[in-house]
Design an enzyme around this catalytic site. Structure first.
Site, short mmCIF file in Angstrom:
data_model
loop_
_atom_site.label_atom_id
_atom_site.label_comp_id
_atom_site.label_asym_id
_atom_site.label_seq_id
_atom_site.Cartn_x
_atom_site.Cartn_y
_atom_site.Cartn_z
N LYS A 182 12.47 -15.14 -28.67
CA LYS A 182 13.33 -15.29 -27.51
C LYS A 182 13.71 -16.77 -27.42
O LYS A 182 12.91 -17.59 -26.96
CB LYS A 182 12.61 -14.80 -26.25
CG LYS A 182 13.54 -14.64 -25.03
CD LYS A 182 13.75 -15.96 -24.34
CE LYS A 182 14.67 -15.83 -23.15
NZ LYS A 182 15.08 -17.18 -22.64
N GLU A 257 2.19 -24.63 -25.74
CA GLU A 257 2.46 -26.06 -25.90
C GLU A 257 3.37 -26.47 -24.77
O GLU A 257 4.54 -26.07 -24.72
CB GLU A 257 3.09 -26.33 -27.27
CG GLU A 257 3.05 -27.81 -27.65
CD GLU A 257 4.33 -28.54 -27.31
OE1 GLU A 257 4.34 -29.22 -26.26
OE2 GLU A 257 5.31 -28.44 -28.06
N CYS A 290 8.97 -33.57 -25.55
CA CYS A 290 7.72 -33.36 -24.81
C CYS A 290 6.67 -34.41 -25.16
O CYS A 290 5.84 -34.77 -24.33
CB CYS A 290 7.18 -31.95 -25.08
SG CYS A 290 6.87 -31.59 -26.82
N GLU A 385 6.58 -34.91 -15.30
CA GLU A 385 7.46 -35.00 -16.47
C GLU A 385 8.93 -34.96 -16.04
O GLU A 385 9.37 -34.02 -15.38
CB GLU A 385 7.17 -33.84 -17.42
CG GLU A 385 7.94 -33.93 -18.73
CD GLU A 385 7.56 -32.82 -19.69
OE1 GLU A 385 7.40 -33.11 -20.89
OE2 GLU A 385 7.42 -31.66 -19.25
#
Length: 488
Positions: A182, A257, A290, A385
């Site tokens: 996906k 992750e 990331c 973040e």
């Protein structure tokens, strides 16, 4: 009237339908895929629902027994054939992905797409060497084997769509699992091209499937399906928690992750030019990485000189069209992401932060590379973040303080350390909470090494044997030294 199933992206034809069971499958509704480069609608993408999710998992389940039984040498051959196909269409993949997610065309050509091919080759070759020597326990023979686990659902992000997807696809296929991918709805196009490449390479129908759609509309149906035996996700912490809750009913193993708020520690004994170079590299991909070390922690005695050199180096960056060879920073991927970035910076400035450089939007989806100082350790801009070209700078006066600041977030994905003292490097690295620590370098990753995060940066590790440990059911067969019937 039936819609046109193909979109032509700067001369490259991309099928906008799902790929399920070796066939293209359409949906009743579509969603628009916009280019961050110029805002145009690149394609109308088939918008999957629980129906397409169920069909894809059913196709993967049906294909699993034969794929699991396929000899490892044949699986490896097919993965190499997929890599050949990626290399053959490398320029097309690079062009399409640049328009789809805004990352630099030169990076896609020289680094990203070659790495996509390498992902398949690496895990094909690793498969052939997989295994441990048998060992004995009180005369009994122990034999460890890796059995294919079953259909795997892989949910991937938009910041490096094909590379991050193939970090998962390649080991899952090598392990003998079938796959339902996906892709992120903001950057789905190269996943569709990969389906074509896999089919042309001879991958059997149903072994690799692609379903497109928005978040929970299709994601919940995939992750809660009892026929799914592995789920691997890269993305945000809130989405990961939803996936974990969905998978819990079936005890489906997860690899997650997630986000990061990584530090870059610069000590006074560091090569300052190297430190500045590594710090400026954190603006790569418009800060949408990331692993990016977005928190610059600099020893107080060199902070002024570091900042001066950093500002000079950052000012030389060229921000513009990612298709231009001279561009260093492209656009952010979506207006929603740009709003999020700008909101973080505005709130930080409103609470006392100072923008040394940047701090503002530019035309289109571009955000000026930003460095904020005068930030508190417990502030939102330091703790959360941003996922944009925004760095903060804080100072420290001792090694202990540096480590304390570095570890004082809920994340633990990576850390970068710049020092001229090897003893300090070893000492500090041992104390940092991170899945990966880079010393005097950044973003060097060997697929043999474990990759993943600590704390809320993730669950599990992938790479080398760790990938096969996840995508397989690891079995130990213990055989007694006697008890055999004689055969005459």
């Amino acid at each position: 009237m039936a819609r046109e199933p193909e979109a032509v992206i700067d001369g490259v034809a991309v099928d906008t339908r799902h790929w399920i069971g070796g066939e293209r499958v359409d949906s009743a509704e579509t969603f628009a895929d916009l280019s961050p480069v110029d805002g145009r609608v690149l394609a109308e993408i088939a918008r999957g629902t629980a129906r397409e999710a169920a069909a894809a998992v059913a196709a993967a389940k049906a294909a699993f027994p034969a794929w699991a039984a396929t000899p490892t040498a044949e699986r490896a051959r097919l993965l190499h054939a997929i890599a050949d196909g990626v290399e053959k269409r490398l320029e097309e993949l690079a062009q399409v992905e640049t328009l789809d997610n805004g990352a630099l065309l030169r990076s896609h050509r020289r680094g990203v797409m070659p790495r996509v091919a390498h992902n398949f080759r690496f895990f094909a070759d690793w498969l052939l060497g997989l295994g441990h020597e048998d060992f004995e326990t009180r005369g009994h023979r122990n034999h460890v084997s890796w059995d294919p686990a079953g259909p795997s659902v892989l949910i991937t992000p938009w910041n490096a769509p094909l590379m991050l997807a193939t970090w998962k696809i390649a080991p899952a296929l090598a392990a003998g699992d079938t796959v339902v991918l996906k892709p992120a709805e903001w950057s789905p196009l190269t996943a569709s091209l990969l389906a074509d490449i896999a089919a042309e390479a001879g991958l059997p129908a149903g072994v690799f499937n692609v379903v497109q759609g928005y978040g929970a509309e299709i994601g919940d149906a995939l992750t809660s399906n009892p026929d799914v035996r592995r789920i691997s996700f890269t993305g945000s912490v809130p989405t990961a928690k939803r996936i974990a809750a969905s998978a819990a009913a079936n005890l489906t193993p997860l690899s997650l992750e997630l986000g990061g708020k990584s530090p870059l520690l610069v000590f006074a004994d560091a090569d300052l030019d190297l430190a500045v170079q590594l710090a400026v590299e954190q603006y790569d991909n418009a800060g949408q990485v990331c692993l990016a070390a977005t928190r610059l922690l600099v020893e107080e005695s060199v902070a002024e000189e570091f900042t001066r050199r950093f500002v000079e180096r950052a000012a030389a960056l060229n921000q513009g069209d990612p298709r231009d060879e001279a561009t260093d920073i492209g656009p952010n991927i979506h207006a929603k992401q740009l709003d999020k970035i700008d909101g973080f910076v505005r709130r930080a400035v409103d609470t006392g932060a100072r923008a040394v450089i940047g701090g503002h939007r530019k035309d289109g989806l571009y955000y000026a590379p930003t460095l904020l100082t005068d930030v508190a350790q417990d502030s939102e801009i330091v703790q959360e973040e941003v996922f944009g070209p925004v760095l903060t700078l804080q100072t420290f006066t001792s090694e202990d303080e540096a480590v304390t600041l570095a570890n004082d977030t809920r994340f633990g994905l990576a850390a970068t350390l710049v020092t001229g003292d090897p003893d300090r490097a070893e000492r500090v690295s041992a104390q940092l909470v991170a899945g990966t620590v880079w010393v005097n370098c950044f973003f060097v990753r060997d697929l043999k090494a474990p990759f993943g995060g600590s704390r809320e940066s993730g669950v599990g590790r992938e790479g080398g044997d760790w990938s096969f440990d996840f995508y397989c059911d690891v079995k130990n067969t213990v055989t007694a030294p006697k008890g055999w019937h004689s055969h005459g």
